[in-house]
Design an enzyme around this catalytic site. Sequence first.
Site: not given
Ligand code: PEP
Ligand code: MG
Length: 887
Positions: A26, A96, A105, A107, A468, A574, A630, A757, A776, A778-781, A843, A863
């Site tokens: 502001k 203000r 809104g 503050m 608001h 999967r 996979r 992973e 690839s 597998g960032t979940n694991d 992935c 990718y």
């Molecule tokens: C992962 O582990 O990131 C993954 C893509 O495989 P999943 O989620 O099926 O274990």
């Molecule tokens: Mg996995």
Amino acid sequence: MAKSVYIFGDGIADGDATMRNLLGGKGANLAEMSRIGLPVPPGLTITTDICARFYANSEKLPEPVKDEVLSALRVLAERTGRIFGDGTNPLLLSVRSGARASMPGMMDTILNLGLNQSSVEVLARLSGDARFAYDSYRRFLQMYGNVVLEIEHARFEEALDRYRHEHGHGSDADMAAEDWKTIVATFLELIERETGTPFPQDPHEQLWNAIGAVFRSWMSERAITYRRLNGIPESWGTAVNVQAMVFGNMGDGSATGVVFTRNPSTGEKALFGEYLENAQGEDVVAGIRTPRHISTASRKAAGAAELSMQETMADAFAELERVAGLLERHFADMQDIEFTVERGKLWLLQTRAGKRSARAAIRIAVELEREGLIDKAGALMRVDPESLAQLLHPMLDPAAPRNVIGRGLPASPGAAAGEIVFTAADAERLRSEGRDAVLVRQETSPEDIGGMNAATGILTARGGMTSHAAVVARGMGKPCICGVDALKIDLAAETLSIGSAVLKRGDRITIDGSTGDVMAGNVETIDPEMSPEFRVLMEWADGRRRMRVRANAETRRDAEIARDLGAEGIGLARTEHMFFEPERIVAIRRMILATDEASREAALAALLPEQRRDFIDLFEIMRGRPVTIRLLDPPLHEFLPHGSREIAELAHSLGLPVASVEARVQSLSEVNPMLGFRGCRLGVAYPEITRMQARAILEAAAEVERTTGTAPAPEIMVPLVISGDEFKDIKKIVDDVAADMAATGLNVTYSVGTMIELPRAVLKADEIAETAEFFSFGTNDLTQTCFGLSRDDAGPFLEHYLRKGLIERDPFASLDVGGVGELMEIGIGRGRKVNPELKIGICGEHGGDPASIFYCEKVGLSYVSCSPYRVPIARLAAAQATISRLS
Ligand code: PEP
Ligand code: MG
């Protein structure tokens, strides 16, 4: 000591728009508007740096800062011809907040500061309007009482309602000077009773207290919640703007309002806004009175009867139109402008980039490029990738039957259905139970922010398009309807009524935030159509991004949606998910429960044609684009039957005795299935499983090449690998199947790669890259194993870490750059050292998260792959990541 107070107004200013970090949004824009000669009431900004000093100084303004404020007030006196605290010619002020990022809104604001028993008389005399003077004074007492003295707002409202009721006054318009005078006396008593001390008459005391209260509002619960939801760091602090008052409540030639230079819901290029005659700013923003349209066109489009500002204040409207165009060109973006008209003269109180729906953001970005105000890269950077999720949300099916019970203002687009709740707390509770809630309120207040976030949609009885609820909902991408006049809420009975329809808490309701329709019950939804501007922007994004975007999909439907949303292939199919349907799960259970190779081979033989069919579908849909399939990775607990009834049913369908199925399930059950017999461990132990899948994939590819003439690009991916030798063991099974097929004259082009992973796979990436044709992540694991946190169990305790600020974001939603990211970099480095051409993707869920995508660009991934509906988000985020890296 650095300067802590900056002045602005009347064509000059110490600051400018670039100084947002120091002056807040502001303050920086008030300075900029002053510089370009726009009518801004003169004032001063206390910098954001002082916010931290205020807290360090026992929540008091440091004395040197006070001195700077006092000398700035002297400059203000010269410019306005009025003196703050003066008995005969008093200057009144507004105080203000104004943080670096806009926090609508969240503050506090105090208007009409400087009024007291004597200056109110002077104001009455100078303005020739005692009604106005006392109305201003009572507003000040109310705001000061609430913000500084922390007396509940409702206490003032109750006193006011009681008075109105006793005197038969329906609205503020019925209140005369004497009425406001009595209210002032009542409020003064109320303040003294509540605090034990009289209201401070000294304007300077009022000022220091008000500045302190605004700094304190930075740490209010609602501000903290808003910051957490929007990722705004606490360390930024807020600035405080102290400005000469201009009055929108000086009778009929005066007004206050908010105008957007383009429509914030649709993006249409036309002034869009609301105003209230004879009112002050908080009336519009708080949504307490339902305001009128700024332009005649929008009034007519909405079918509203009350005249627009264009009709009632033609000159001020024309000036507003001119200034709005100028500001839009100056800032090269759609602006949200707060203004006041004091006896016909237009004053600007604020301008900022207007919050907008995703649809509007896209249209505005594309049109601004066409108007030559920004370039394509600029247009791409203007749209928040995450916001595209709004466009991808289902809309109401036009053919679905619906029971419309009322209509309000279409404040934020999209459809939502859920159970009716009347409190923010209930909305949050339902969400924690996995249920959908529609939050129904008289009007929302900033305290409701947590509940609004938890709700699927928001419905309010009062308030306009800039109230608001509307602003916050649009920012969140939540469907919202405001100002449903017919909506009556009975909080005691926990019911609502709209006309003759009466619904109670827990009943289902559907709202369409694009039309304003409120419907009883559930209404079917359909997938949305993409606007032409959306396609244009996506094309621009595709032209800019370096990384490819694929989708995680395994069903026909998901693969088709992904392709239509622009996926350039499948990054993760999967295969275990292909067996979730009830008829198929029996076949895979038969395979899992097999106790010898012969029965396993029999179960696999039954699965083979089904799998082949699945892969044929994917290859056909993807038309030669890469499809990463996979190999089976079922954490066994997801596939085993639970409970005696399921076990009995399975035994029956397999023709086995219940006891033997029970015993086998028992023997397969694991304490820690996520770290158990899953991933390629299955193929190592039972190569016949991998053999069947390889055959299904390769045969499907051969079949699709034969029928379509286009060779599919199958990429066979091995899950949960820990070493080069383990990978080779599985790859050999696949290669042997391919060799067998080649011997019969069926040659298929394919590649075999791996998920990365597990931390060990990262460390052994060089060894794995000797034979793996792609990686690839597998960032979940990888997140699960890097943190040692179970994906399935982390929710309840991660919550505490987030609340305490021990971690900034849920690492399963947004990549933990410092830990998991470093593992990725090690893996990329070691893998590419062996094979510089190695194709590397991601992935895990992070492949669809914009912040994580930025990181993937930085570390040079080839990718990202994400869920189908997130593909457009990833395309845009990837383009932004490339643009940012190159700039
Ligand atoms: C992962 O582990 O990131 C993954 C893509 O495989 P999943 O989620 O099926 O274990
Ligand atoms: Mg996995």
